[in-house]
Design a protein around this motif. Structure first.
Motif, mmCIF file in Angstrom:
data_model
loop_
_atom_site.group_PDB
_atom_site.id
_atom_site.type_symbol
_atom_site.label_atom_id
_atom_site.label_comp_id
_atom_site.label_asym_id
_atom_site.label_seq_id
_atom_site.Cartn_x
_atom_site.Cartn_y
_atom_site.Cartn_z
ATOM 1 N N THR A 5 22.945 -23.382 20.847
ATOM 2 C CA THR A 5 21.631 -22.790 20.832
ATOM 3 C C THR A 5 20.669 -23.589 21.513
ATOM 4 O O THR A 5 20.492 -24.776 21.016
ATOM 5 C CB THR A 5 21.101 -22.526 19.448
ATOM 6 O OG1 THR A 5 22.206 -21.626 18.745
ATOM 7 C CG2 THR A 5 19.707 -21.785 19.367
ATOM 8 N N LEU A 6 19.964 -23.124 22.501
ATOM 9 C CA LEU A 6 18.899 -24.003 23.172
ATOM 10 C C LEU A 6 17.767 -23.492 22.731
ATOM 11 O O LEU A 6 17.506 -22.382 22.410
ATOM 12 C CB LEU A 6 18.908 -23.828 24.759
ATOM 13 C CG LEU A 6 20.289 -23.910 25.493
ATOM 14 C CD1 LEU A 6 20.052 -23.884 26.814
ATOM 15 C CD2 LEU A 6 20.862 -25.409 25.154
ATOM 16 N N TYR A 7 16.610 -24.398 22.526
ATOM 17 C CA TYR A 7 15.257 -23.985 22.316
ATOM 18 C C TYR A 7 14.133 -24.249 23.317
ATOM 19 O O TYR A 7 14.186 -25.429 23.989
ATOM 20 C CB TYR A 7 14.709 -24.719 20.920
ATOM 21 C CG TYR A 7 15.758 -24.412 19.855
ATOM 22 C CD1 TYR A 7 15.544 -23.493 18.731
ATOM 23 C CD2 TYR A 7 16.893 -25.164 19.570
ATOM 24 C CE1 TYR A 7 16.331 -23.208 17.749
ATOM 25 C CE2 TYR A 7 17.784 -24.817 18.479
ATOM 26 C CZ TYR A 7 17.503 -23.762 17.414
ATOM 27 O OH TYR A 7 18.278 -23.459 16.438
ATOM 28 N N ARG A 8 13.496 -23.330 23.560
ATOM 29 C CA ARG A 8 12.326 -23.390 24.435
ATOM 30 C C ARG A 8 11.211 -24.065 24.503
ATOM 31 O O ARG A 8 11.032 -24.626 23.289
ATOM 32 C CB ARG A 8 11.754 -21.835 24.885
ATOM 33 C CG ARG A 8 12.692 -20.861 25.310
ATOM 34 C CD ARG A 8 12.167 -19.799 25.422
ATOM 35 N NE ARG A 8 12.794 -18.503 25.974
ATOM 36 C CZ ARG A 8 13.196 -17.340 25.070
ATOM 37 N NH1 ARG A 8 12.991 -17.458 23.751
ATOM 38 N NH2 ARG A 8 14.031 -16.603 25.466
ATOM 39 N N ALA A 9 10.842 -24.933 25.628
ATOM 40 C CA ALA A 9 9.610 -25.770 25.625
ATOM 41 C C ALA A 9 8.439 -24.994 26.422
ATOM 42 O O ALA A 9 8.302 -25.264 27.622
ATOM 43 C CB ALA A 9 10.018 -27.152 26.166
ATOM 44 N N PRO A 10 7.620 -24.296 25.866
ATOM 45 C CA PRO A 10 6.738 -23.447 26.608
ATOM 46 C C PRO A 10 5.729 -24.183 27.019
ATOM 47 O O PRO A 10 4.871 -23.524 28.159
ATOM 48 C CB PRO A 10 6.150 -22.185 25.498
ATOM 49 C CG PRO A 10 6.481 -23.046 24.238
ATOM 50 C CD PRO A 10 7.704 -23.712 24.460
ATOM 51 N N ARG A 36 10.630 -21.872 20.849
ATOM 52 C CA ARG A 36 10.179 -23.343 20.453
ATOM 53 C C ARG A 36 10.923 -23.636 19.000
ATOM 54 O O ARG A 36 10.464 -22.856 18.091
ATOM 55 C CB ARG A 36 8.854 -23.561 20.686
ATOM 56 C CG ARG A 36 8.555 -25.036 20.401
ATOM 57 C CD ARG A 36 6.997 -25.257 20.647
ATOM 58 N NE ARG A 36 6.426 -26.311 20.282
ATOM 59 C CZ ARG A 36 5.595 -26.296 19.162
ATOM 60 N NH1 ARG A 36 5.363 -25.152 18.494
ATOM 61 N NH2 ARG A 36 5.138 -27.449 18.687
ATOM 62 N N PHE A 37 11.666 -24.915 18.859
ATOM 63 C CA PHE A 37 12.305 -25.319 17.643
ATOM 64 C C PHE A 37 11.265 -25.401 16.510
ATOM 65 O O PHE A 37 11.090 -25.048 15.375
ATOM 66 C CB PHE A 37 12.992 -26.521 17.665
ATOM 67 C CG PHE A 37 13.757 -26.895 16.554
ATOM 68 C CD1 PHE A 37 15.094 -26.584 16.682
ATOM 69 C CD2 PHE A 37 13.190 -27.640 15.631
ATOM 70 C CE1 PHE A 37 15.750 -27.018 15.520
ATOM 71 C CE2 PHE A 37 13.643 -27.837 14.358
ATOM 72 C CZ PHE A 37 15.219 -27.529 14.261
ATOM 73 N N CYS A 38 9.972 -26.137 16.964
ATOM 74 C CA CYS A 38 9.136 -26.515 15.932
ATOM 75 C C CYS A 38 8.159 -25.366 15.598
ATOM 76 O O CYS A 38 7.371 -25.219 14.692
ATOM 77 C CB CYS A 38 8.229 -27.755 16.675
ATOM 78 S SG CYS A 38 9.020 -29.204 16.912
ATOM 79 N N VAL A 116 14.615 -28.558 23.429
ATOM 80 C CA VAL A 116 13.947 -29.088 24.644
ATOM 81 C C VAL A 116 12.554 -29.194 24.058
ATOM 82 O O VAL A 116 11.851 -28.407 23.683
ATOM 83 C CB VAL A 116 14.095 -28.134 25.602
ATOM 84 C CG1 VAL A 116 13.342 -28.817 26.938
ATOM 85 C CG2 VAL A 116 15.406 -27.966 26.007
ATOM 86 N N LEU A 117 12.177 -30.655 24.069
ATOM 87 C CA LEU A 117 10.728 -31.020 23.302
ATOM 88 C C LEU A 117 9.923 -31.314 24.400
ATOM 89 O O LEU A 117 10.319 -31.881 25.589
ATOM 90 C CB LEU A 117 11.124 -32.200 22.404
ATOM 91 C CG LEU A 117 12.125 -32.004 21.321
ATOM 92 C CD1 LEU A 117 12.505 -33.320 20.666
ATOM 93 C CD2 LEU A 117 11.789 -30.995 20.470
ATOM 94 N N ASP A 118 8.670 -31.187 24.047
ATOM 95 C CA ASP A 118 7.535 -31.626 24.878
ATOM 96 C C ASP A 118 6.877 -32.992 24.312
ATOM 97 O O ASP A 118 5.832 -33.388 24.650
ATOM 98 C CB ASP A 118 6.263 -30.466 24.715
ATOM 99 C CG ASP A 118 5.964 -30.150 23.660
ATOM 100 O OD1 ASP A 118 6.584 -30.628 22.477
ATOM 101 O OD2 ASP A 118 5.569 -28.974 23.392
ATOM 102 N N GLY A 142 21.150 -32.164 19.584
ATOM 103 C CA GLY A 142 20.815 -32.913 20.868
ATOM 104 C C GLY A 142 19.358 -32.708 21.342
ATOM 105 O O GLY A 142 19.095 -31.633 21.877
ATOM 106 N N LEU A 143 18.672 -33.648 21.409
ATOM 107 C CA LEU A 143 17.351 -33.600 21.810
ATOM 108 C C LEU A 143 17.396 -33.899 23.243
ATOM 109 O O LEU A 143 17.788 -34.645 24.062
ATOM 110 C CB LEU A 143 16.647 -34.827 21.168
ATOM 111 C CG LEU A 143 16.565 -35.045 19.590
ATOM 112 C CD1 LEU A 143 15.592 -35.818 19.171
ATOM 113 C CD2 LEU A 143 16.045 -33.443 18.927
ATOM 114 N N ILE A 144 16.418 -32.986 23.794
ATOM 115 C CA ILE A 144 16.046 -33.193 25.467
ATOM 116 C C ILE A 144 14.240 -33.285 25.278
ATOM 117 O O ILE A 144 13.766 -32.805 24.811
ATOM 118 C CB ILE A 144 16.423 -32.053 26.148
ATOM 119 C CG1 ILE A 144 18.066 -31.828 26.047
ATOM 120 C CG2 ILE A 144 16.045 -32.346 27.563
ATOM 121 C CD1 ILE A 144 18.927 -32.556 26.367
#
Length: 253
Positions: A5-10, A36-38, A116-118, A142-144
């Motif tokens: 599962t991937l999470y967007r970074a808008p 977005r995860f957060c 996927v983090l900002d 896994g953090l990106i």
């Protein structure tokens, strides 16, 4: 592994849906993309965890400032990520905090989560006693780090020479845009249109690690290679072929 599962970074130029499509063609697992995860899991404990994970000094292993004002800042950043910036976070501490937000049924090792983090994340280097920015932190989740893609790998040597020369002449550092437009050499810059393509390999590194227990590939022309300098990132993530012969057998589309 059954699910990724991937999470967007808008707030970034990363097209996580496109990364998911690319990954889906290369692995034998279900690939999902969420918001977005957060935004999905953000709450006051998570804001406190981010505050506690703040790197306060690049040469000090201790982290964290949980004063009320800092926690409130992190709460606002969870709600409005464009407010965040200029902070490095302990990547392993952030990883633990995000893991704690997952439901018990989704914490299994056959379901990898890749936010996927900002945010800029780093890890402590015992060998040199300082923090190092990272593009990814392997494990579950896994953090990106999208800004880490631009900031963690070292730029061409001429970049730093020109920066020093300008400082000696003018007394201050030149604007980033000036340096980026005058230095020859391949490197990624903030909001680079190549961001999505470059991140594909870093996401796959997270999948590969949880699937096989192997870390990075030693072959410099493979997407599983962990390049420490920007020209190496370009060679590994944007040039062809995508993989070394051994990993091409596993991840050929």
């Amino acid at each position: 592994m059954k699910t990724v599962t991937l999470y967007r970074a808008p707030t970034t130029p990363a097209d996580v849906d496109a990364v998911g499509d690319w990954l889906d063609d290369r692995i034998d697992a279900t690939v999902r993309v969420r918001d977005r995860f957060c935004a999905l899991y953000g709450d006051e404990p998570l804001a406190e965890a981010f505050a506690d994970a703040r790197v306060l000094d690049p040469y000090d292993r201790e982290t964290g400032n949980t004063m009320l004002g800092i926690v409130r800042y992190e709460e606002r950043a969870l709600d409005d990520p464009e407010r965040a910036g200029g902070v490095i976070y302990d990547g392993l501490a952030v990883q633990r905090a995000l893991y704690d937000q997952l439901s018990a049924e989704e914490r299994t090792l056959d379901h990898l989560h890749v936010p996927v983090l900002d945010r800029v994340v780093g890890t402590w280097g015992d060998h040199d006693g300082r923090w190092h920015k990272r593009v990814n932190v392997l494990g579950q989740p896994g953090l990106i780090s999208v800004p880490g893609l631009y900031e963690a790998p070292a730029k061409p040597e001429q970049y730093y020479k020109e920066k020093q020369r300008h400082a000696m002449v003018s007394g201050d550092a030149p604007p980033r845009e000036v340096l980026e437009s005058t230095i020859d050499g391949e490197f990624l810059v903030a909001d680079d249109p190549r961001t999505t393509d470059a991140l594909k390999g870093y996401v796959l590194q997270a999948v590969h690690y949880l699937s096989t227990g192997e870390t990075f590939c030693d072959e410099s022309g493979c997407r599983l290679h962990n390049a420490h300098r920007q020209p190496g990132v370009v060679a590994a993530q944007l040039d062809t072929p995508e993989f070394c012969p051994r990993h091409a057998e596993r991840y050929r589309s």
